[in-house]
Scaffold this motif. Structure first.
Motif: not given
Length: 186
Positions: A58, A114, A132
């Motif tokens: 992420l 995201r 993610f």
């Protein structure tokens, strides 16, 4: 007895649905881009039930193999749209700050967007890495029914315990992890 179990299951389902909103928000109210960036390290030992899964970090979007890396691992399944996840975020961060010398923590942003997730991490001051997972591969592989969820994973990738009840605190997580990992955590 069967009627009582059915009623209890229905009540649990309603409680789980009420704890999360329908959809993730797709942007931060400020309209700015998040600057949050915590790098991830690939794990060397696949997590039991999850197997070899590679997800984007992420923080820096680097491909990351999800797994344990020589230390016990706390896998935290979260999302921006999950109310209990918001309540638990500061508690997970406090646990990480107090115990990161003995235990790794990996966040798994699940079924989310995201940009929203990066803002969530920034707003809550998260300093542990997160990957993610828009397709929920980790949640499904672990068998976690809904968010939030936490897996306590041994250094070899064996899942020792699952915490699927909302309301985790730094203290309750330290107690569960201490027992699972046979460590003295605070």
């Amino acid at each position: 007895m069967r009627r009582a179990l059915t009623a209890a299951a229905a009540a649990l389902s309603l409680a789980l649905l009420a704890s999360c909103t329908d959809e993730p928000a797709d942007s931060h109210p400020s309209g700015e881009e998040s600057t949050w960036s915590v790098a991830c390290a690939s794990g060397t030992n696949a997590i039991e039930g999850v197997g070899e899964v590679e997800l984007d970090c992420l923080g820096d979007e680097a491909a990351t193999t999800v797994g344990a890396n020589g230390k016990p691992l706390v896998v935290v399944l979260w999302a921006t749209w999950c109310g209990p996840c918001r309540e638990e975020a500061p508690e997970i961060q406090a646990f990480y700050e107090a115990n990161s010398d003995q235990v790794d923590v990996l966040g798994v942003d699940t079924a989310d967007l995201r940009d929203s997730a990066r803002w969530f991490a920034e707003d809550f001051g998260l300093t542990y890495p997160s990957v993610f997972d828009p397709e929920e591969a980790v949640r499904i592989g672990l068998g976690v029914p809904a968010l939030p969820g936490i897996a306590l994973v041994a250094a070899d990738g064996t899942v020792l315990d699952l915490i699927v009840k909302p309301g985790v605190t730094a203290d309750s997580l330290a107690a569960a992890a201490s027992t699972a990992f046979d460590l003295e955590l605070v």
